[in-house]
Scaffold this motif. Structure first.
Motif, mmCIF file in Angstrom:
data_model
loop_
_atom_site.group_PDB
_atom_site.id
_atom_site.type_symbol
_atom_site.label_atom_id
_atom_site.label_comp_id
_atom_site.label_asym_id
_atom_site.label_seq_id
_atom_site.Cartn_x
_atom_site.Cartn_y
_atom_site.Cartn_z
ATOM 1 N N ASP A 231 0.797 -1.227 0.000
ATOM 2 C CA ASP A 231 0.000 0.000 0.000
ATOM 3 C C ASP A 231 0.829 1.276 0.000
ATOM 4 O O ASP A 231 0.270 2.372 -0.114
ATOM 5 C CB ASP A 231 -0.936 0.015 1.219
ATOM 6 C CG ASP A 231 -2.008 -1.062 1.135
ATOM 7 O OD1 ASP A 231 -2.357 -1.458 0.005
ATOM 8 O OD2 ASP A 231 -2.484 -1.503 2.195
ATOM 9 N N VAL A 232 2.157 1.162 0.133
ATOM 10 C CA VAL A 232 2.975 2.380 0.226
ATOM 11 C C VAL A 232 4.085 2.453 -0.818
ATOM 12 O O VAL A 232 4.727 3.502 -0.964
ATOM 13 C CB VAL A 232 3.601 2.539 1.630
ATOM 14 C CG1 VAL A 232 2.525 2.752 2.672
ATOM 15 C CG2 VAL A 232 4.482 1.342 1.982
ATOM 16 N N PHE A 233 4.332 1.387 -1.551
ATOM 17 C CA PHE A 233 5.450 1.357 -2.491
ATOM 18 C C PHE A 233 5.011 1.794 -3.880
ATOM 19 O O PHE A 233 4.000 1.330 -4.412
ATOM 20 C CB PHE A 233 6.046 -0.048 -2.568
ATOM 21 C CG PHE A 233 7.150 -0.182 -3.593
ATOM 22 C CD1 PHE A 233 8.405 0.368 -3.356
ATOM 23 C CD2 PHE A 233 6.925 -0.836 -4.790
ATOM 24 C CE1 PHE A 233 9.419 0.256 -4.303
ATOM 25 C CE2 PHE A 233 7.931 -0.953 -5.737
ATOM 26 C CZ PHE A 233 9.177 -0.406 -5.494
ATOM 27 N N GLY A 234 5.799 2.683 -4.475
ATOM 28 C CA GLY A 234 5.608 3.069 -5.864
ATOM 29 C C GLY A 234 6.918 2.954 -6.626
ATOM 30 O O GLY A 234 7.992 2.832 -6.029
ATOM 31 N N PHE A 235 6.826 2.989 -7.945
ATOM 32 C CA PHE A 235 8.028 2.885 -8.774
ATOM 33 C C PHE A 235 7.934 3.924 -9.880
ATOM 34 O O PHE A 235 6.917 4.042 -10.563
ATOM 35 C CB PHE A 235 8.155 1.489 -9.378
ATOM 36 C CG PHE A 235 9.514 1.196 -9.961
ATOM 37 C CD1 PHE A 235 10.537 0.736 -9.140
ATOM 38 C CD2 PHE A 235 9.788 1.393 -11.299
ATOM 39 C CE1 PHE A 235 11.803 0.466 -9.652
ATOM 40 C CE2 PHE A 235 11.040 1.136 -11.829
ATOM 41 C CZ PHE A 235 12.052 0.664 -10.998
ATOM 42 N N VAL A 236 9.012 4.689 -10.029
ATOM 43 C CA VAL A 236 9.042 5.747 -11.033
ATOM 44 C C VAL A 236 10.206 5.528 -11.982
ATOM 45 O O VAL A 236 11.308 5.170 -11.574
ATOM 46 C CB VAL A 236 9.152 7.149 -10.368
ATOM 47 C CG1 VAL A 236 10.391 7.253 -9.482
ATOM 48 C CG2 VAL A 236 9.134 8.255 -11.416
ATOM 49 N N CYS A 237 9.950 5.723 -13.263
ATOM 50 C CA CYS A 237 11.009 5.828 -14.267
ATOM 51 C C CYS A 237 10.988 7.258 -14.793
ATOM 52 O O CYS A 237 9.911 7.792 -15.101
ATOM 53 C CB CYS A 237 10.774 4.864 -15.425
ATOM 54 S SG CYS A 237 11.121 3.134 -15.044
ATOM 55 N N VAL A 238 12.148 7.871 -14.886
ATOM 56 C CA VAL A 238 12.210 9.244 -15.352
ATOM 57 C C VAL A 238 13.361 9.392 -16.335
ATOM 58 O O VAL A 238 14.444 8.837 -16.128
ATOM 59 C CB VAL A 238 12.341 10.233 -14.166
ATOM 60 C CG1 VAL A 238 13.589 9.951 -13.349
ATOM 61 C CG2 VAL A 238 12.300 11.669 -14.630
ATOM 62 N N THR A 239 13.086 10.079 -17.438
ATOM 63 C CA THR A 239 14.104 10.382 -18.436
ATOM 64 C C THR A 239 14.620 11.793 -18.179
ATOM 65 O O THR A 239 13.839 12.725 -18.008
ATOM 66 C CB THR A 239 13.535 10.271 -19.857
ATOM 67 O OG1 THR A 239 13.000 8.956 -20.048
ATOM 68 C CG2 THR A 239 14.618 10.521 -20.904
ATOM 69 N N LEU A 240 15.942 11.918 -18.162
ATOM 70 C CA LEU A 240 16.585 13.157 -17.740
ATOM 71 C C LEU A 240 17.559 13.671 -18.793
ATOM 72 O O LEU A 240 18.169 12.887 -19.524
ATOM 73 C CB LEU A 240 17.363 12.925 -16.439
ATOM 74 C CG LEU A 240 16.610 12.272 -15.290
ATOM 75 C CD1 LEU A 240 17.591 11.808 -14.225
ATOM 76 C CD2 LEU A 240 15.588 13.243 -14.715
ATOM 77 N N ARG A 241 17.681 14.999 -18.823
ATOM 78 C CA ARG A 241 18.767 15.646 -19.555
ATOM 79 C C ARG A 241 19.485 16.581 -18.603
ATOM 80 O O ARG A 241 18.895 17.057 -17.629
ATOM 81 C CB ARG A 241 18.214 16.408 -20.771
ATOM 82 C CG ARG A 241 17.586 15.480 -21.806
ATOM 83 C CD ARG A 241 16.984 16.246 -22.967
ATOM 84 N NE ARG A 241 18.024 16.973 -23.717
ATOM 85 C CZ ARG A 241 17.749 17.742 -24.776
ATOM 86 N NH1 ARG A 241 16.501 17.887 -25.194
ATOM 87 N NH2 ARG A 241 18.739 18.372 -25.402
ATOM 88 N N GLU A 242 20.758 16.807 -18.869
ATOM 89 C CA GLU A 242 21.508 17.696 -17.997
ATOM 90 C C GLU A 242 20.976 19.124 -18.090
ATOM 91 O O GLU A 242 20.660 19.614 -19.182
ATOM 92 C CB GLU A 242 22.992 17.666 -18.366
ATOM 93 C CG GLU A 242 23.679 16.359 -18.000
ATOM 94 C CD GLU A 242 25.182 16.441 -18.160
ATOM 95 O OE1 GLU A 242 25.885 16.599 -17.149
ATOM 96 O OE2 GLU A 242 25.648 16.345 -19.309
ATOM 97 N N THR A 243 20.872 19.784 -16.952
ATOM 98 C CA THR A 243 20.406 21.161 -16.897
ATOM 99 C C THR A 243 21.568 22.093 -17.203
ATOM 100 O O THR A 243 22.586 22.056 -16.505
ATOM 101 C CB THR A 243 19.852 21.482 -15.502
ATOM 102 O OG1 THR A 243 18.838 20.530 -15.167
ATOM 103 C CG2 THR A 243 19.277 22.892 -15.459
ATOM 104 N N PRO A 244 21.455 22.932 -18.244
ATOM 105 C CA PRO A 244 22.583 23.820 -18.584
ATOM 106 C C PRO A 244 22.964 24.723 -17.415
ATOM 107 O O PRO A 244 22.110 25.353 -16.790
ATOM 108 C CB PRO A 244 22.034 24.646 -19.754
ATOM 109 C CG PRO A 244 20.943 23.810 -20.337
ATOM 110 C CD PRO A 244 20.334 23.083 -19.164
ATOM 111 N N GLY A 245 24.239 24.749 -17.108
ATOM 112 C CA GLY A 245 24.738 25.646 -16.075
ATOM 113 C C GLY A 245 24.494 25.217 -14.651
ATOM 114 O O GLY A 245 24.913 25.892 -13.717
ATOM 115 N N ALA A 246 23.838 24.071 -14.460
ATOM 116 C CA ALA A 246 23.532 23.619 -13.104
ATOM 117 C C ALA A 246 24.683 22.758 -12.591
ATOM 118 O O ALA A 246 25.175 21.871 -13.275
ATOM 119 C CB ALA A 246 22.237 22.819 -13.077
#
Length: 253
Positions: A231-246
């Motif tokens: 009842d408390v577990f979730g799973f996330v997939c996320v696609t990322l790109r580098e943030t310029p200047g961060a």
């Protein structure tokens, strides 16, 4: 029974070793491979199911997978032969955290294997080392959908809620450009497959010296899933790109 062999059996009847269905995997890959001729790396690839889908959907893609399980990589090689994509796939039997390559990659994957790098920040740091300019990272990890019990934390680790998880990703210098939250149906299907495959193997091999342990592992996993964290577990997939200047967050932030 060796943990790698146990895992191979447990994941035998599910499309990939993570709580996503085939449609979700294919949609994420389609968005993460916009050109169709990218070089792809999977850190902790297991049987390389993500790479098989990328290679079959995109004839111009070249891929490499890294994993410590010789059995999983052998199965991946046989599947690549069956699909006719072996000439575009390299498999490396080694610890993903120490892997190096002479070239960069347009897409770096690590789904359900962030433990190999000590968690999400370490995974993102490793992915950055392999990433070509303008490339993407596709990472998948668990998060808490509700307040976990002490037992849930003991089983699954010190996860955070979804908002905090993504805040930490952004703090590491990344911008989310796509993602997927596994549905309850996807998570349940994965757990049924994991426990069911292992239990079925134990019942089908009653004379094997590992049969009793496999059945006990399946039972314990099922009880933990249904009674402790479902009842408390979730799973996330996320696609990322580098943030310029961060700049990535300082250690401990």
């Amino acid at each position: 029974m060796d943990r790698q062999v146990l895992s191979l059996i447990a994941h035998g009847d599910h499309p990939i070793a993570a709580p996503l269905d085939d449609g979700s995997v294919r949609r994420l890959l389609a968005r993460a491979l916009p050109r169709g001729d990218e070089r792809v790396l999977d850190l902790g690839c297991g049987q390389a199911a993500w790479l098989m889908r990328a290679l079959t959907a995109h004839p111009g893609v070249r891929a490499e997978g890294v994993d410590t399980s010789a059995a999983a990589l052998a199965r991946a090689g046989r599947e690549a032969d069956r699909l006719g994509v072996r000439d575009r796939l390299l498999l490396h039997h080694r610890d993903a955290s120490g892997f190096t390559a002479p070239h960069a990659f347009d897409l770096v994957l690590c789904v359900g294997a962030v433990h190999a790098f000590g968690g999400l920040p370490g995974t993102l740091a490793a992915a950055r080392r392999h990433l070509a300019p303008g490339g993407r990272v596709l990472v998948g990890d668990g998060y808490w959908e509700g307040e976990p019990s002490a037992g849930a934390v003991a089983m699954l680790g010190d996860l955070t809620d979804l908002a905090t998880t993504l805040d930490r990703v952004v703090a590491e210098g990344w911008t989310p450009v796509d993602g997927h939250l596994s549905t309850r149906g996807e998570v349940d299907a994965y757990e049924w497959a994991w426990t069911g495959s292992l239990a079925a193997w134990a019942l089908d091999h009653p004379d094997d010296p590992d049969s009793a342990r496999a059945l006990a592992e399946a039972t314990a996993h099922r009880e933990g899933w249904l009674g402790v964290y479902r009842d408390v577990f979730g799973f996330v997939c996320v696609t990322l790109r580098e943030t310029p200047g961060a700049a990535p967050a300082a250690p401990g932030v």
